[in-house]
Design a protein around this motif. Structure first.
Motif, PDB file in Angstrom:
ATOM      1  N   TYR A  75       6.815   0.144  -6.048  1.00  0.00           N
ATOM      2  CA  TYR A  75       6.104  -1.055  -5.596  1.00  0.00           C
ATOM      3  C   TYR A  75       5.824  -1.018  -4.098  1.00  0.00           C
ATOM      4  O   TYR A  75       4.896  -1.671  -3.601  1.00  0.00           O
ATOM      5  CB  TYR A  75       6.918  -2.306  -5.931  1.00  0.00           C
ATOM      6  CG  TYR A  75       8.174  -2.455  -5.106  1.00  0.00           C
ATOM      7  CD1 TYR A  75       8.184  -3.193  -3.931  1.00  0.00           C
ATOM      8  CD2 TYR A  75       9.358  -1.832  -5.494  1.00  0.00           C
ATOM      9  CE1 TYR A  75       9.325  -3.317  -3.166  1.00  0.00           C
ATOM     10  CE2 TYR A  75      10.507  -1.947  -4.735  1.00  0.00           C
ATOM     11  CZ  TYR A  75      10.483  -2.681  -3.575  1.00  0.00           C
ATOM     12  OH  TYR A  75      11.609  -2.777  -2.815  1.00  0.00           O
ATOM     13  N   MET A  76       6.626  -0.272  -3.334  1.00  0.00           N
ATOM     14  CA  MET A  76       6.451  -0.216  -1.888  1.00  0.00           C
ATOM     15  C   MET A  76       5.079   0.342  -1.522  1.00  0.00           C
ATOM     16  O   MET A  76       4.474  -0.075  -0.524  1.00  0.00           O
ATOM     17  CB  MET A  76       7.552   0.629  -1.247  1.00  0.00           C
ATOM     18  CG  MET A  76       8.954   0.091  -1.466  1.00  0.00           C
ATOM     19  SD  MET A  76      10.248   1.147  -0.769  1.00  0.00           S
ATOM     20  CE  MET A  76      10.054   0.774   0.978  1.00  0.00           C
ATOM     21  N   ASN A  77       4.587   1.256  -2.323  1.00  0.00           N
ATOM     22  CA  ASN A  77       3.282   1.839  -2.030  1.00  0.00           C
ATOM     23  C   ASN A  77       2.159   0.826  -2.241  1.00  0.00           C
ATOM     24  O   ASN A  77       1.140   0.854  -1.545  1.00  0.00           O
ATOM     25  CB  ASN A  77       3.067   3.097  -2.870  1.00  0.00           C
ATOM     26  CG  ASN A  77       3.946   4.243  -2.409  1.00  0.00           C
ATOM     27  OD1 ASN A  77       4.065   4.498  -1.217  1.00  0.00           O
ATOM     28  ND2 ASN A  77       4.599   4.922  -3.337  1.00  0.00           N
ATOM     29  N   PHE A  78       2.342  -0.083  -3.186  1.00  0.00           N
ATOM     30  CA  PHE A  78       1.371  -1.173  -3.345  1.00  0.00           C
ATOM     31  C   PHE A  78       1.399  -2.103  -2.144  1.00  0.00           C
ATOM     32  O   PHE A  78       0.361  -2.540  -1.633  1.00  0.00           O
ATOM     33  CB  PHE A  78       1.650  -1.962  -4.625  1.00  0.00           C
ATOM     34  CG  PHE A  78       0.986  -3.312  -4.643  1.00  0.00           C
ATOM     35  CD1 PHE A  78      -0.384  -3.432  -4.845  1.00  0.00           C
ATOM     36  CD2 PHE A  78       1.733  -4.471  -4.431  1.00  0.00           C
ATOM     37  CE1 PHE A  78      -0.998  -4.677  -4.838  1.00  0.00           C
ATOM     38  CE2 PHE A  78       1.122  -5.717  -4.431  1.00  0.00           C
ATOM     39  CZ  PHE A  78      -0.240  -5.822  -4.630  1.00  0.00           C
ATOM     40  N   LEU A  79       2.605  -2.415  -1.662  1.00  0.00           N
ATOM     41  CA  LEU A  79       2.732  -3.379  -0.570  1.00  0.00           C
ATOM     42  C   LEU A  79       2.184  -2.844   0.748  1.00  0.00           C
ATOM     43  O   LEU A  79       2.008  -3.619   1.695  1.00  0.00           O
ATOM     44  CB  LEU A  79       4.195  -3.785  -0.410  1.00  0.00           C
ATOM     45  CG  LEU A  79       4.799  -4.524  -1.616  1.00  0.00           C
ATOM     46  CD1 LEU A  79       6.259  -4.860  -1.359  1.00  0.00           C
ATOM     47  CD2 LEU A  79       4.021  -5.798  -1.938  1.00  0.00           C
ATOM     48  N   TYR A 133       6.600  -2.719   5.430  1.00  0.00           N
ATOM     49  CA  TYR A 133       6.276  -1.649   4.487  1.00  0.00           C
ATOM     50  C   TYR A 133       5.204  -0.720   5.055  1.00  0.00           C
ATOM     51  O   TYR A 133       5.246   0.498   4.855  1.00  0.00           O
ATOM     52  CB  TYR A 133       5.801  -2.248   3.159  1.00  0.00           C
ATOM     53  CG  TYR A 133       6.866  -3.043   2.456  1.00  0.00           C
ATOM     54  CD1 TYR A 133       7.778  -2.432   1.598  1.00  0.00           C
ATOM     55  CD2 TYR A 133       6.976  -4.424   2.647  1.00  0.00           C
ATOM     56  CE1 TYR A 133       8.769  -3.153   0.957  1.00  0.00           C
ATOM     57  CE2 TYR A 133       7.964  -5.168   2.008  1.00  0.00           C
ATOM     58  CZ  TYR A 133       8.854  -4.531   1.178  1.00  0.00           C
ATOM     59  OH  TYR A 133       9.837  -5.246   0.554  1.00  0.00           O
ATOM     60  N   VAL A 134       4.248  -1.288   5.741  1.00  0.00           N
ATOM     61  CA  VAL A 134       3.177  -0.486   6.342  1.00  0.00           C
ATOM     62  C   VAL A 134       3.747   0.472   7.387  1.00  0.00           C
ATOM     63  O   VAL A 134       3.359   1.642   7.466  1.00  0.00           O
ATOM     64  CB  VAL A 134       2.108  -1.400   6.974  1.00  0.00           C
ATOM     65  CG1 VAL A 134       1.064  -0.578   7.720  1.00  0.00           C
ATOM     66  CG2 VAL A 134       1.437  -2.262   5.908  1.00  0.00           C
ATOM     67  N   PRO A 137       7.937   4.906   6.982  1.00  0.00           N
ATOM     68  CA  PRO A 137       7.619   6.048   6.106  1.00  0.00           C
ATOM     69  C   PRO A 137       8.595   6.209   4.954  1.00  0.00           C
ATOM     70  O   PRO A 137       8.401   7.071   4.098  1.00  0.00           O
ATOM     71  CB  PRO A 137       7.715   7.240   7.063  1.00  0.00           C
ATOM     72  CG  PRO A 137       8.777   6.822   8.036  1.00  0.00           C
ATOM     73  CD  PRO A 137       8.608   5.331   8.222  1.00  0.00           C
ATOM     74  N   LEU A 138       9.659   5.388   4.932  1.00  0.00           N
ATOM     75  CA  LEU A 138      10.653   5.508   3.865  1.00  0.00           C
ATOM     76  C   LEU A 138      10.167   4.782   2.622  1.00  0.00           C
ATOM     77  O   LEU A 138      10.508   3.636   2.344  1.00  0.00           O
ATOM     78  CB  LEU A 138      12.009   4.972   4.331  1.00  0.00           C
ATOM     79  CG  LEU A 138      12.694   5.791   5.416  1.00  0.00           C
ATOM     80  CD1 LEU A 138      14.085   5.244   5.698  1.00  0.00           C
ATOM     81  CD2 LEU A 138      12.760   7.260   5.053  1.00  0.00           C
ATOM     82  N   ARG A 139       9.332   5.485   1.874  1.00  0.00           N
ATOM     83  CA  ARG A 139       8.806   5.011   0.604  1.00  0.00           C
ATOM     84  C   ARG A 139       8.558   6.250  -0.253  1.00  0.00           C
ATOM     85  O   ARG A 139       8.552   7.368   0.243  1.00  0.00           O
ATOM     86  CB  ARG A 139       7.529   4.191   0.797  1.00  0.00           C
ATOM     87  CG  ARG A 139       6.438   4.880   1.574  1.00  0.00           C
ATOM     88  CD  ARG A 139       5.222   3.958   1.762  1.00  0.00           C
ATOM     89  NE  ARG A 139       4.141   4.650   2.445  1.00  0.00           N
ATOM     90  CZ  ARG A 139       3.972   4.674   3.763  1.00  0.00           C
ATOM     91  NH1 ARG A 139       4.837   4.037   4.542  1.00  0.00           N
ATOM     92  NH2 ARG A 139       2.969   5.331   4.307  1.00  0.00           N
ATOM     93  N   PRO A 140       8.340   6.075  -1.564  1.00  0.00           N
ATOM     94  CA  PRO A 140       8.204   7.243  -2.437  1.00  0.00           C
ATOM     95  C   PRO A 140       6.977   8.073  -2.102  1.00  0.00           C
ATOM     96  O   PRO A 140       5.907   7.528  -1.807  1.00  0.00           O
ATOM     97  CB  PRO A 140       8.086   6.624  -3.838  1.00  0.00           C
ATOM     98  CG  PRO A 140       8.673   5.269  -3.717  1.00  0.00           C
ATOM     99  CD  PRO A 140       8.367   4.814  -2.322  1.00  0.00           C
ATOM    100  N   PRO A 141       7.101   9.391  -2.150  1.00  0.00           N
ATOM    101  CA  PRO A 141       5.932  10.245  -1.943  1.00  0.00           C
ATOM    102  C   PRO A 141       4.907  10.062  -3.056  1.00  0.00           C
ATOM    103  O   PRO A 141       5.242   9.739  -4.200  1.00  0.00           O
ATOM    104  CB  PRO A 141       6.519  11.660  -1.978  1.00  0.00           C
ATOM    105  CG  PRO A 141       7.995  11.498  -1.778  1.00  0.00           C
ATOM    106  CD  PRO A 141       8.342  10.158  -2.345  1.00  0.00           C
TER     107      PRO A 141
END
Length: 225
Positions: A75-79, A133-134, A137-141
């Motif tokens: 979900y982090m990539n959506f945010l 979140y933007v 960089p700690l979010r799924p690749p």
């Protein structure tokens, strides 16, 4: 971190230990700030209390290596998307409430009055929160973005040498219990309290238990002093 350091200076200016607090207590994104403040400015706090907020080292590891945590954090990539705030705000915050309720059964504590309070806060704007979140960089690749796999974290941001209590709701569906594994390698003076019947919203679900653990942890520091 600069904001929290300035707040510590302000609230301790007239006290016995200017620039230093007895304890820093934080949850979720607040915990992300607190972990780093404790690592880089340990002189500012005697003790650290973290509630369901992953240490940067274990989060970085699992976002790169754990398919389960990658899926839980997708979900982090959506945010991060430019349209995220608009989509979360649409239809009376329908998608945002879906995120909120998807983490646990909120029926016992999320009253209509509390929902109104949340929406009043959200009405001031969502993008400020989304900017966390933007920026991180700690979010799924993904196929288009290496994210956590494309960064290296310096040791100075990983080692926490102040006594630390971590309280973890084990039913957290976004931050999985595996994030506690190996934490003692970076936090040698560590106590972990696992709440098997609580989720990410442990503050709402088990307030007396959480407050009791925090009080006991801070009181033990006073006795030791």
């Amino acid at each position: 971190m600069q904001d929290i350091a300035a707040l510590i200076d302000a609230v301790t200016a007239a006290g016995p230990t200017p620039g230093r607090v007895a304890g820093l207590i934080a949850h979720d994104w607040g915990g992300a700030v607190a972990w780093n403040l404790a690592a880089t400015q340990p002189e500012r706090l005697e003790r650290l209390v973290i509630l369901n907020s992953p240490h940067p080292g274990t989060f970085w590891r699992d976002l790169r290596e754990s398919p389960a945590q990658q899926a839980a954090s997708a979900y982090m990539n959506f945010l991060c998307r430019p349209e995220a705030a608009e989509r979360l705000r649409a239809d009376g915050y329908a998608k945002l409430w879906a995120f909120f309720r998807g983490m646990s059964d909120t029926s016992a504590w999320l009253t209509p009055a509390l929902q109104t309070q949340y929406e009043a806060a959200w009405a001031h704007g969502l993008q400020g929160g989304l900017n966390y979140y933007v920026a991180s960089p700690l979010r799924p690749p993904t196929a288009d973005d290496p994210a956590a796999a494309g960064v290296t974290l310096p040791n100075a941001l990983l080692h926490v040498r102040v006594p630390t209590l971590v309280i973890w709701g084990m039913r957290d569906q976004a931050l999985l219990p595996g994030l506690l594994d190996g934490l003692d390698a970076w936090v040698p003076d560590l106590r972990i309290e696992r709440l098997p019947d609580a989720s990410h919203w442990l503050l709402h679900e088990r307030p007396a238990r959480v407050i009791g653990l925090i009080d006991g942890f801070l009181a033990s520091a006073q006795r030791a002093g």
